[in-house]
Scaffold this motif. Structure first.
Motif, mmCIF file in Angstrom:
data_model
loop_
_atom_site.group_PDB
_atom_site.id
_atom_site.type_symbol
_atom_site.label_atom_id
_atom_site.label_comp_id
_atom_site.label_asym_id
_atom_site.label_seq_id
_atom_site.Cartn_x
_atom_site.Cartn_y
_atom_site.Cartn_z
ATOM 1 N N HIS A 76 8.115 -0.052 -6.510
ATOM 2 C CA HIS A 76 7.054 0.092 -7.514
ATOM 3 C C HIS A 76 6.468 -1.266 -7.888
ATOM 4 O O HIS A 76 5.259 -1.392 -8.072
ATOM 5 C CB HIS A 76 7.574 0.818 -8.754
ATOM 6 C CG HIS A 76 7.781 2.275 -8.545
ATOM 7 N ND1 HIS A 76 6.738 3.153 -8.345
ATOM 8 C CD2 HIS A 76 8.904 3.014 -8.477
ATOM 9 C CE1 HIS A 76 7.220 4.365 -8.167
ATOM 10 N NE2 HIS A 76 8.542 4.311 -8.237
ATOM 11 N N VAL A 85 4.896 2.508 2.084
ATOM 12 C CA VAL A 85 6.204 2.680 1.435
ATOM 13 C C VAL A 85 7.219 3.368 2.341
ATOM 14 O O VAL A 85 8.336 2.860 2.506
ATOM 15 C CB VAL A 85 6.056 3.414 0.084
ATOM 16 C CG1 VAL A 85 7.414 3.805 -0.482
ATOM 17 C CG2 VAL A 85 5.301 2.556 -0.902
ATOM 18 N N MET A 123 4.064 -2.457 -5.334
ATOM 19 C CA MET A 123 2.781 -1.743 -5.335
ATOM 20 C C MET A 123 1.858 -2.220 -6.457
ATOM 21 O O MET A 123 0.665 -1.944 -6.437
ATOM 22 C CB MET A 123 2.989 -0.232 -5.422
ATOM 23 C CG MET A 123 3.522 0.343 -4.125
ATOM 24 S SD MET A 123 3.532 2.138 -4.085
ATOM 25 C CE MET A 123 4.932 2.506 -5.112
ATOM 26 N N GLU A 171 14.032 1.670 -5.558
ATOM 27 C CA GLU A 171 12.762 2.289 -5.946
ATOM 28 C C GLU A 171 11.988 1.390 -6.911
ATOM 29 O O GLU A 171 10.777 1.253 -6.808
ATOM 30 C CB GLU A 171 13.041 3.653 -6.588
ATOM 31 C CG GLU A 171 11.828 4.507 -6.776
ATOM 32 C CD GLU A 171 11.280 5.077 -5.475
ATOM 33 O OE1 GLU A 171 10.070 5.342 -5.441
ATOM 34 O OE2 GLU A 171 12.043 5.256 -4.516
ATOM 35 N N LYS A 182 0.854 -1.188 0.000
ATOM 36 C CA LYS A 182 0.000 0.000 0.000
ATOM 37 C C LYS A 182 0.892 1.240 0.000
ATOM 38 O O LYS A 182 1.932 1.269 0.665
ATOM 39 C CB LYS A 182 -0.897 -0.023 1.229
ATOM 40 C CG LYS A 182 -1.823 -1.212 1.242
ATOM 41 C CD LYS A 182 -2.587 -1.306 2.526
ATOM 42 C CE LYS A 182 -3.410 -2.592 2.525
ATOM 43 N NZ LYS A 182 -3.865 -2.951 3.842
ATOM 44 N N PRO A 183 0.494 2.270 -0.738
ATOM 45 C CA PRO A 183 1.329 3.485 -0.833
ATOM 46 C C PRO A 183 1.706 4.077 0.524
ATOM 47 O O PRO A 183 2.824 4.553 0.701
ATOM 48 C CB PRO A 183 0.464 4.453 -1.638
ATOM 49 C CG PRO A 183 -0.438 3.575 -2.439
ATOM 50 C CD PRO A 183 -0.702 2.367 -1.577
ATOM 51 N N GLU A 184 0.794 4.027 1.492
ATOM 52 C CA GLU A 184 1.084 4.603 2.804
ATOM 53 C C GLU A 184 2.117 3.791 3.592
ATOM 54 O O GLU A 184 2.656 4.254 4.591
ATOM 55 C CB GLU A 184 -0.202 4.789 3.624
ATOM 56 C CG GLU A 184 -0.938 3.512 3.931
ATOM 57 C CD GLU A 184 -1.982 3.102 2.882
ATOM 58 O OE1 GLU A 184 -2.802 2.252 3.205
ATOM 59 O OE2 GLU A 184 -1.969 3.614 1.748
#
Length: 80
Positions: free
Chosen positions: A70, A54, A73, A66, A50-52
């Motif tokens: 990605h 990361v 995600m 990085e 989940k983006p939160e």
């Protein structure tokens, strides 16, 4: 088949990063305030990051590239 190889390759790279960190799934989970099951699923490409989450994962595993973040995600599920 290519998707499976890619998934296996990503998982293998994630396992190497985890090993180099010297941390277990439990340690990563504690430091990110996540469950150890979710962390293990992430590293085996059985769950989606989940983006939160990361920043937490990046803080615990600063060597995580990085590009792998990605990939984590992206949906790891294949539609048959």
């Amino acid at each position: 088949m290519k998707g499976n190889q890619s998934k296996a390759n990503i998982s293998s790279r994630l396992q190497i990063i985890k090993q180099k960190s010297g941390k277990s799934y439990n340690q990563i989970a504690e430091e990110t305030i996540l469950t150890n099951v979710y962390v293990a699923q992430l590293f085996k490409r059985q769950a989606q990051l989940k983006p939160e989450t990361v920043p937490k994962l990046r803080a615990v595993l600063p060597d995580l590239p990085e590009e792998l973040l990605h990939e984590l995600m992206k949906s790891s599920f294949t539609v048959l």
